[in-house]
Scaffold this active site. Structure first.
Site, short mmCIF file in Angstrom:
data_model
loop_
_atom_site.label_atom_id
_atom_site.label_comp_id
_atom_site.label_asym_id
_atom_site.label_seq_id
_atom_site.Cartn_x
_atom_site.Cartn_y
_atom_site.Cartn_z
N GLU A 76 0.82 -1.20 0.00
CA GLU A 76 0.00 0.00 0.00
C GLU A 76 0.87 1.26 0.00
O GLU A 76 0.57 2.23 -0.70
CB GLU A 76 -0.95 -0.03 1.21
CG GLU A 76 -1.96 -1.16 1.15
CD GLU A 76 -1.38 -2.55 1.42
OE1 GLU A 76 -2.00 -3.54 0.99
OE2 GLU A 76 -0.31 -2.67 2.06
N HIS A 103 9.92 14.45 10.24
CA HIS A 103 11.14 14.38 9.44
C HIS A 103 10.87 14.29 7.95
O HIS A 103 11.71 14.71 7.15
CB HIS A 103 11.99 13.18 9.86
CG HIS A 103 12.66 13.37 11.17
ND1 HIS A 103 13.65 12.53 11.60
CD2 HIS A 103 12.49 14.28 12.16
CE1 HIS A 103 14.06 12.92 12.80
NE2 HIS A 103 13.36 13.98 13.16
#
Length: 170
Positions: A76, A103
């Site tokens: 996915e 991040h």
């Protein structure tokens, strides 16, 4: 926040749960399927549509996020990352849910419906939605490199450390 959801049969239970959970927490949930259990369905059909919707929202200047769900979450995430403008991260604990936003400024997460229980996966989604991208320079620089590559196909230049030379400021 608008949240686009897509899964396959292995993620259907979590997706159905998240539709209600998101609404209860003030989010606009958009369901890209599947809508019934089919053990033979294919995750790209639904996950690509969820990721496309996130990418389209961002291109239109709207902020939305996405959640794609399968058995492991790997396929996915790969599917979602094929969509221009999407940065999908596989999430498997609280820290990866946080770091996906902090991040990587991920706008889609992928979770494995067979890897975690419902409460853990719901918590991961909540953490992802509640975490913002602070825009720290080093992270923004890296995301910019990826965006440039996505647009041009040109690799970023190698740093001095990759050539065996010391950095210029050393």
């Amino acid at each position: 926040m608008r949240v686009h959801l897509g899964s396959d049969h292995a993620g259907l239970e979590l997706k159905e749960h998240l539709l209600n959970w998101l609404a209860d927490h003030g989010h606009e949930a958009v369901d890209h399927g599947p809508f019934v259990y089919d053990p033979e369905d294919d995750y790209p059909v639904f996950c690509l549509r969820a990721a496309e919707a996130v990418g389209a929202d961002w291109q239109d200047g709207e902020t939305s996020l996405g959640v794609v769900i399968g058995g492991s979450g790997n396929g996915e995430a790969i599917a979602a990352n094929k969509v221009k403008g999407v940065r999908a991260a596989l999430v498997w604990n609280d820290e990866t849910a946080t770091l996906a936003r902090q991040h990587n400024d991920a706008n889609v997460i992928s979770v494995g419906g067979r890897m975690h229980d419902l409460s853990d996966m719901t918590r991961f989604v909540g953490i992802f939605l509640d975490t913002s991208f602070p825009g720290e320079e080093r992270h923004a620089r890296r995301i910019s490199m990826l965006a440039d590559y996505e647009k041009t196909g040109n690799l970023p230049p190698l740093p001095a450390s990759a050539t065996g030379r010391p950095p210029a400021d050393a």
